[in-house]
Design a protein around this motif. Structure first.
Motif, PDB file in Angstrom:
ATOM      1  N   THR A  39      29.308  55.859  37.644  1.00 37.89           N
ATOM      2  CA  THR A  39      30.178  56.672  36.660  1.00 37.89           C
ATOM      3  C   THR A  39      30.066  56.408  35.328  1.00 37.89           C
ATOM      4  OG1 THR A  39      32.088  55.182  36.964  1.00 37.89           O
ATOM      5  CG2 THR A  39      31.628  56.897  38.809  1.00 37.89           C
ATOM      6  N   GLY A  40      29.833  55.029  34.905  1.00 39.98           N
ATOM      7  CA  GLY A  40      29.885  54.701  33.686  1.00 39.98           C
ATOM      8  C   GLY A  40      31.144  53.741  33.295  1.00 39.98           C
ATOM      9  N   LYS A  41      32.079  53.636  34.208  1.00 44.90           N
ATOM     10  CA  LYS A  41      33.002  52.755  34.450  1.00 44.90           C
ATOM     11  C   LYS A  41      32.397  51.495  34.854  1.00 44.90           C
ATOM     12  CE  LYS A  41      37.015  55.904  34.739  1.00 44.90           C
ATOM     13  NZ  LYS A  41      38.365  56.150  35.297  1.00 44.90           N
ATOM     14  N   PRO A  42      32.796  50.279  34.277  1.00 42.51           N
ATOM     15  CA  PRO A  42      32.371  48.831  34.754  1.00 42.51           C
ATOM     16  C   PRO A  42      32.968  48.580  35.857  1.00 42.51           C
ATOM     17  CG  PRO A  42      33.681  48.579  32.770  1.00 42.51           C
ATOM     18  CD  PRO A  42      33.619  50.169  33.098  1.00 42.51           C
ATOM     19  N   PHE A  43      32.337  47.868  36.870  1.00 41.86           N
ATOM     20  CA  PHE A  43      32.974  47.117  37.981  1.00 41.86           C
ATOM     21  C   PHE A  43      33.208  45.737  37.475  1.00 41.86           C
ATOM     22  CE2 PHE A  43      33.860  45.643  42.230  1.00 41.86           C
ATOM     23  CZ  PHE A  43      33.294  44.712  42.149  1.00 41.86           C
ATOM     24  N   ASN A  44      34.758  45.705  37.537  1.00 40.03           N
ATOM     25  CA  ASN A  44      35.358  44.492  37.156  1.00 40.03           C
ATOM     26  C   ASN A  44      35.388  43.502  38.155  1.00 40.03           C
ATOM     27  OD1 ASN A  44      36.469  42.438  35.777  1.00 40.03           O
ATOM     28  ND2 ASN A  44      38.747  43.364  35.548  1.00 40.03           N
ATOM     29  N   ASP A  45      34.343  42.385  38.302  1.00 41.87           N
ATOM     30  CA  ASP A  45      34.303  41.752  39.303  1.00 41.87           C
ATOM     31  C   ASP A  45      34.992  40.116  38.891  1.00 41.87           C
ATOM     32  OD1 ASP A  45      31.654  40.002  41.110  1.00 41.87           O
ATOM     33  OD2 ASP A  45      33.579  40.660  41.823  1.00 41.87           O
ATOM     34  N   ALA A  46      35.325  40.212  37.524  1.00 44.44           N
ATOM     35  CA  ALA A  46      36.033  38.985  37.205  1.00 44.44           C
ATOM     36  C   ALA A  46      37.369  39.007  37.798  1.00 44.44           C
ATOM     37  CB  ALA A  46      36.157  39.060  35.606  1.00 44.44           C
ATOM     38  N   TYR A  47      37.749  40.012  38.454  1.00 40.72           N
ATOM     39  CA  TYR A  47      39.312  39.708  39.231  1.00 40.72           C
ATOM     40  C   TYR A  47      39.357  38.612  40.089  1.00 40.72           C
ATOM     41  CZ  TYR A  47      41.344  44.208  38.015  1.00 40.72           C
ATOM     42  OH  TYR A  47      42.204  45.244  37.431  1.00 40.72           O
ATOM     43  N   ARG A  48      37.982  38.174  40.532  1.00 40.47           N
ATOM     44  CA  ARG A  48      37.848  37.105  41.454  1.00 40.47           C
ATOM     45  C   ARG A  48      38.280  35.883  40.657  1.00 40.47           C
ATOM     46  NH1 ARG A  48      35.447  38.492  46.312  1.00 40.47           N
ATOM     47  NH2 ARG A  48      33.911  40.023  46.442  1.00 40.47           N
ATOM     48  N   TYR A  49      37.753  35.892  39.404  1.00 39.14           N
ATOM     49  CA  TYR A  49      38.114  34.385  38.677  1.00 39.14           C
ATOM     50  C   TYR A  49      39.723  34.453  38.644  1.00 39.14           C
ATOM     51  CZ  TYR A  49      33.721  33.025  38.324  1.00 39.14           C
ATOM     52  OH  TYR A  49      32.014  32.702  38.814  1.00 39.14           O
ATOM     53  N   VAL A  50      40.355  35.784  38.322  1.00 35.61           N
ATOM     54  CA  VAL A  50      41.840  35.883  38.259  1.00 35.61           C
ATOM     55  C   VAL A  50      42.441  35.164  39.499  1.00 35.61           C
ATOM     56  CG1 VAL A  50      43.740  37.288  37.676  1.00 35.61           C
ATOM     57  CG2 VAL A  50      41.464  37.523  36.602  1.00 35.61           C
ATOM     58  N   ASP A  51      41.977  35.649  40.640  1.00 35.59           N
ATOM     59  CA  ASP A  51      42.207  35.407  41.920  1.00 35.59           C
ATOM     60  C   ASP A  51      42.152  33.710  41.881  1.00 35.59           C
ATOM     61  OD1 ASP A  51      41.539  35.123  45.189  1.00 35.59           O
ATOM     62  OD2 ASP A  51      43.254  36.076  44.724  1.00 35.59           O
ATOM     63  N   TRP A  52      40.991  33.365  41.975  1.00 32.16           N
ATOM     64  CA  TRP A  52      40.683  32.039  42.290  1.00 32.16           C
ATOM     65  C   TRP A  52      41.689  31.069  41.111  1.00 32.16           C
ATOM     66  CZ3 TRP A  52      34.261  32.359  41.926  1.00 32.16           C
ATOM     67  CH2 TRP A  52      34.240  33.406  42.958  1.00 32.16           C
ATOM     68  N   LEU A  53      41.721  31.384  40.078  1.00 29.18           N
ATOM     69  CA  LEU A  53      42.483  30.453  38.999  1.00 29.18           C
ATOM     70  C   LEU A  53      43.757  29.997  39.632  1.00 29.18           C
ATOM     71  CD1 LEU A  53      42.401  29.030  36.342  1.00 29.18           C
ATOM     72  CD2 LEU A  53      42.967  30.985  35.279  1.00 29.18           C
ATOM     73  N   LEU A  54      44.473  31.110  40.194  1.00 28.46           N
ATOM     74  CA  LEU A  54      45.575  30.609  41.059  1.00 28.46           C
ATOM     75  C   LEU A  54      45.552  30.274  42.449  1.00 28.46           C
ATOM     76  CD1 LEU A  54      48.804  30.831  40.668  1.00 28.46           C
ATOM     77  CD2 LEU A  54      48.676  33.146  41.376  1.00 28.46           C
ATOM     78  N   THR A  55      44.711  30.719  43.083  1.00 28.01           N
ATOM     79  CA  THR A  55      44.906  30.550  44.355  1.00 28.01           C
ATOM     80  C   THR A  55      43.930  29.106  44.947  1.00 28.01           C
ATOM     81  OG1 THR A  55      42.653  31.668  44.904  1.00 28.01           O
ATOM     82  CG2 THR A  55      44.733  32.827  45.305  1.00 28.01           C
ATOM     83  N   VAL A  56      42.971  28.892  44.023  1.00 28.52           N
ATOM     84  CA  VAL A  56      42.078  27.529  44.321  1.00 28.52           C
ATOM     85  C   VAL A  56      42.987  26.380  44.222  1.00 28.52           C
ATOM     86  CG1 VAL A  56      39.892  26.248  43.611  1.00 28.52           C
ATOM     87  CG2 VAL A  56      39.913  28.691  44.146  1.00 28.52           C
ATOM     88  N   PRO A  57      43.769  26.333  43.050  1.00 25.96           N
ATOM     89  CA  PRO A  57      44.719  25.155  42.878  1.00 25.96           C
ATOM     90  C   PRO A  57      45.762  25.038  44.028  1.00 25.96           C
ATOM     91  CG  PRO A  57      44.349  26.020  40.883  1.00 25.96           C
ATOM     92  CD  PRO A  57      43.753  26.856  41.788  1.00 25.96           C
ATOM     93  N   LEU A  58      46.212  26.206  44.617  1.00 32.00           N
ATOM     94  CA  LEU A  58      47.174  26.402  45.722  1.00 32.00           C
ATOM     95  C   LEU A  58      46.573  25.997  47.006  1.00 32.00           C
ATOM     96  CD1 LEU A  58      49.005  29.503  44.860  1.00 32.00           C
ATOM     97  CD2 LEU A  58      49.726  27.331  44.513  1.00 32.00           C
ATOM     98  N   LEU A  59      45.427  26.242  47.177  1.00 32.50           N
ATOM     99  CA  LEU A  59      44.773  25.910  48.464  1.00 32.50           C
ATOM    100  C   LEU A  59      44.584  24.171  48.570  1.00 32.50           C
ATOM    101  CD1 LEU A  59      41.748  28.327  48.815  1.00 32.50           C
ATOM    102  CD2 LEU A  59      43.668  27.983  50.393  1.00 32.50           C
ATOM    103  N   MET A  60      44.477  23.722  47.245  1.00 30.78           N
ATOM    104  CA  MET A  60      44.346  22.176  47.309  1.00 30.78           C
ATOM    105  C   MET A  60      45.859  21.745  47.402  1.00 30.78           C
ATOM    106  SD  MET A  60      41.756  20.750  46.366  1.00 30.78           S
ATOM    107  CE  MET A  60      41.038  21.607  47.841  1.00 30.78           C
ATOM    108  N   ILE A  61      46.912  22.350  46.970  1.00 31.59           N
ATOM    109  CA  ILE A  61      48.003  21.801  47.125  1.00 31.59           C
ATOM    110  C   ILE A  61      48.509  22.019  48.643  1.00 31.59           C
ATOM    111  CG2 ILE A  61      50.628  22.292  46.685  1.00 31.59           C
ATOM    112  CD1 ILE A  61      49.332  22.705  43.742  1.00 31.59           C
ATOM    113  N   GLU A  62      48.217  22.899  49.231  1.00 27.28           N
ATOM    114  CA  GLU A  62      48.286  23.222  50.492  1.00 27.28           C
ATOM    115  C   GLU A  62      48.006  22.085  51.463  1.00 27.28           C
ATOM    116  OE1 GLU A  62      46.965  27.675  51.179  1.00 27.28           O
ATOM    117  OE2 GLU A  62      46.635  26.572  52.991  1.00 27.28           O
TER     118      GLU A  62
END
Ligand code: RET
Ligand code: RET
Ligand code: RET
Ligand code: RET
Ligand code: RET
Ligand code: RET
Lengths: 250, 250, 250, 250, 250, 250
Positions: free
Chosen positions: F76-99
């Protein structure tokens, strides 16, 4: 006419409110009954919740099927999907049977056999009524009316005769209400095959539609909400008789 | 005029807030009353919740019926569906009767018979008022006004005379409030048949509409929310008198 | 100007957040107070909840009344409905009076009479202010300002003098806070009739509007949220003094 | 550029997730702390909840201010309302002060005086920063930066010196964390006046905006969510030390 | 045809209501079972909740794929995404296996090994069916049907033979129901590979589609909701047998 | 192609359902674990809740980036924002370690140091991966891959070697599961840097995108939901071993 359109619309709105309020009432009241009756009250609320959802969909469909402006009602070309009622009944009507059996707290074996038989008969009845509802010729409508009446009559027989001995064994302070719930079911359910026949016994067009919609709505309110109030009362009285009151829980 | 349009709109908004707040107040207060009064308080909250929903719908209908711009109010052609009030009353008015009977905690037999009689009479009254409301000629409106006044007068008689002996048996610290709730009901309900007559005793057009909408809204607030506060107070005082306070529950 | 538009918009947004957070704080804190004070804390949360709803509506109306683009603010032709404030006050101002009376835990007779008197006076005050608010000529605005000041002065007198003896009987660890709540009410409420006068004492147009909106918002925050924090603190201190702490409940 | 636009957008999205998750974490953890600490944990969750709401609004405003298509970023003409941050801080920054005071469980007199002083100073600081934020000339921005630094320095002094003796009296297993919370506040808060200066010390246009938005977001996460985790840990350790663990409650 | 379109649409609506009601029923019933069975009942509700969500999406997709007006059904050009079913099954089918293993309360070692093996086999089965579902030529569809039948047969073998000894060890009042749940699974699951074949054994176009959609919906209701009711009954009977009833909890 | 588009879309939908169901499962199971493990289970549910939200956003972005009609997929011309994954990981990956650290219930000092170190390393790893993800030239992608591998290898070392002694001290009935959780983390996390490389080792265009999206989705499900089930199982087994079962709470 506009008056008939508004009457049906307001009746749908009224039924939505009744079903929503009933659901809240039953589920907020659940902590007041003893544990053997909690499931029956849960199901009572599920029946009115499902009806709330389906009446919401029916009202949406009615709203989309007609235009009301400058004192006249015109169809929009979108069909009014009255078969939502059968979607509703196919699930709620067996549940109503199960409600009635559960509240009597019969021996486990008897509970399972009666609930299963009445539930399956009720589902068959609704399924056999559906082709008639969506048919447009009277022959097909009559055929499926007769077919659906067979399980219907079997259910009525079970309610009037098959449950008599079970009702006699109920605690003294609940026996009258259990019997009333049984008779209320028979009386309310008799409405349905009669309303089904309205377009075939002389009522035509918009007047027939108005009678059908108001008739089914009134019957649904009595068969679900009023019946549910009786079930809830029975649960509370039995709780009082058998336990001296219920400990509140979540 | 714009002023009248805004007054009605603001009054609907006020009534929505009153009914929402009342619902929260009653349901958050339910753990503070003893078990015999929980159902009455549940119903009190259901009444205001149903009214909240219907006033929301009434306000939507009012908003869709008129356009307000550049200092003038113009009708849009979409009708204002004031019959929502009857949809509301048909459910809430019987519940208000039941509330009042339940809070008195009469013997079971008496509770059922009074609640049933007053509830059915109230429903009949509302049903008899509906054709008059949707009518446009004064003859029909008068006819159904008179018909609805019959069950109305029967209800008032029951409240004033039929409940006197029951009120005398109430605990000392609640007797005054139960009597006040009875008189509040009589006074508030007298509003309704009077407001119904506004368009027929000289008030015309937009002024009559303004008086009708504000009049019914004030009466609904008094008959539901203020009455509910009395019911809740009665429940708490009886809890104090009969149990020394209620154990909190969910 | 854009700066004034943004200031008012941001202030509405701030007030919405304050009222929402306050509601959550009071209702989440309810289990920490003893049973005689739960209702006062419930009402405290209801006041801020109602205000949250009304500020949301006020902010919507402000947003619809102006267009902001390319560095300029233009009216859209849709009126800004500032009378929402009166809708809010008509319900919350009596509730604030009732809050203050309830938290003092006076004898029941005294509680009812003071709460009723102050609540009714507060409602009359708001009702008498409304015609002035919607008026456009200064004469009408002055007239209703003077009329509303009458019940206002009566309320202030009751708070300053009529409550003194009641405050003296409060527990030692709460007396200071109860007095502070009384003085905070008097001080915060004095804002309102002053802000009402801004457009009549030399402030004009957008500047007057900015002062009025920010002024009322600050006053609402102090009279509702800050006052609520005092009420909650009083409830906790009295719980500590009279019960040694409250048992947590749902 | 597109990279900078996406970085800011993703950082807002990240901050929304952090604040929402923090709110849930604190409020779901509330039953695990003893009663004296429940209010501090409630406020901790309120701070992150308010921030969640405001970041949602900030992200909406950012999305509306720019168009991103075919590899380029273009402004839409709608302004990006960054002043939402001040709306957020005006409420959350005083609450953060109160959180820190409450968790120390000082004598009541001391708690009230410190919380009041630090809360009011924090609010004054934010109010004094707002005119500088919305200004476009550097002179005004510097002026209000200097003015806001005055209460800022007072707060830092209070945190570093005024709280030292209070921290020394903390239980052994929490003293280190309370001190860490104090230092974390000082360090995180130092970010804000620095980020405020970015557009005035050589950073320009989109690069400055990117640094400002990411800088404030990082600082908010540290000052609210990380600080909240410390507060919660302190509450749990003190619960362990003083009560042997908390009984879970609703 | 319109009749077939409406039948499928009404069947989706019916399935949505069944799955929503089942979810509420299982989760409201969770406090009535003993702790070892709570997780099985939680999963039972998760299965129907996931199915509720996916049927909602399937119904949306069906609604978007066809236009219904003036007595005719026309495709819109948007594809009907029937592969949502595989998304649903990939998660729910392994969960159904785990449900059945958990409710038997086998030794921990055996529980883990059986649940893992059956769950992985079920997932493999669904994954192997997906390419066949999205294929358009019969060769590919047959190939993946055969491949998926391999894990399917292994699962059936495990259910019929591998679980026999475990079922023999069940408490007397639950043994029959556990066996019934096992047979119900086998019978319901046999539907799926048969329905998959409908377009390849003579059924064409709209008729095949109608049979497939109604067939899968009926099978889902039986395999999820009816199966869930059995699981819940088993949990309650075992609670009764092993504990004399469960203490209610949140 | 359409098949690839649908596969990715269905996989996102599947992942949304897995994360939502996991969140409900963990949070509904929280009352079944002892108090020392409640926080770990809370965080487990937060991780899947955050992932649910981000996958919802990812699916929205995918839906907006392509048009699917008449058998073809067009951008469509609108970009697919795959960087959401990094937004997700930046919070969840440390939490997984803490878990993982929290569930082991190490001495407090050790818990804090390990959780802090692993959490910070995980955040650094994600931050170092982000510039590579948004880069378009292979050189930059390789550079940041290598940089992110440094903290990644350190984490793996810590998990494999640093935790061995801690795992040996676990209760007998949980030791195997704790070790499995550690190995599952190592195995699942190894996916990510491999998937990151797909576009750089010969996979191109739509095929590469399909592999990347399905690969990351599978890895997220294993690393979050499957890992969470292990954490929850460990919590329950330790509850059993250390307390004989947990008392249910709200
Ligand atoms: C016998 C018969 C019918 C019976 C319907 C019944 C008995 C419906 C009951 C519905 C309830 C109780 C709904 C909600 O509570 C049909 C299907 C109209 C078709 C014609 C013949
Ligand atoms: C007698 C009479 C009427 C009475 C209405 C009443 C008494 C309504 C009460 C409503 C309440 C109490 C609502 C909510 O609380 C009508 C219908 C206006 C029609 C004219 C005659
Ligand atoms: C005397 C007076 C007024 C007083 C208003 C007051 C006292 C309002 C209080 C509002 C509160 C306390 C709101 C929320 O907490 C008006 C109506 C402005 C009209 C002019 C004269
Ligand atoms: C001194 C100073 C400032 C300080 C701001 C601070 C200290 C903000 C803290 C915000 C927090 C802690 C937010 C959420 O947690 C301003 C206003 C930038 C203006 C310039 C001078
Ligand atoms: C063997 C086989 C299949 C089996 C599917 C099954 C057995 C599905 C079960 C689904 C359930 C139980 C859903 C919800 O409860 C497929 C995939 C159709 C493909 C063809 C071969
Ligand atoms: C080493 C490395 C990476 C590692 C990523 C990891 C290990 C992500 C883990 C994510 C999880 C566990 C998500 C949810 O559970 C990147 C960033 C791809 C960039 C290239 C090098």
């Amino acid at each position: 006419t506009v008056g008939q359109y508004n009457l049906v619309y307001n009746f749908f709105s009224f039924t939505i409110a009744v079903m929503a309020a009933s659901t809240l009432y039953f589920w907020m009241g659940r902590p007041l009954v003893a544990q053997p009756y909690k499931i029956a009250v849960t199901i009572t609320g599920l029946v009115t919740f499902i009806a709330f959802y389906h009446y919401f969909r029916i009202a949406e469909s009615w709203d989309a099927a007609f235009t009301l402006a400058n004192g006249a009602v015109e169809p929009t070309g979108k069909p009014f999907n009255d078969a939502y009622r059968y979607v509703d009944w196919l699930l709620t009507v067996p549940l109503l049977m199960i409600e009635l059996i559960l509240i009597m707290r019969l021996p486990q074996k008897e509970t399972v056999s009666k609930a299963t038989r009445l539930g399956v008969l009720a589902a068959i009845m609704i399924v056999l009524g559906y082709p008639g509802e969506v048919a447009t010729d009277d022959g097909t409508r009559w055929l499926f009316w007769v077919l659906a009446m067979l399980p219907f009559i079997w259910i009525v027989y079970e309610l009037v005769v098959g449950l008599s001995s079970a009702i006699d064994k109920q605690p003294e302070n609940a026996k009258g209400l259990v019997s009333a719930a049984r008779w209320l079911t028979v009386a309310a359910w008799l409405f349905y095959p009669i309303v089904f026949l309205f377009p075939m016994i002389g009522l035509t067009g918009a007047t027939a539609e108005t009678f059908v919609q108001v008739g089914y709505s009134v019957a649904d309110i009595v068969a679900k909400a009023v019946f549910g109030v009786l079930i809830f009362q029975i649960a509370m009285r039995k709780t009082e008789a058998e336990y001296g009151g219920a400990k509140a829980s979540g």
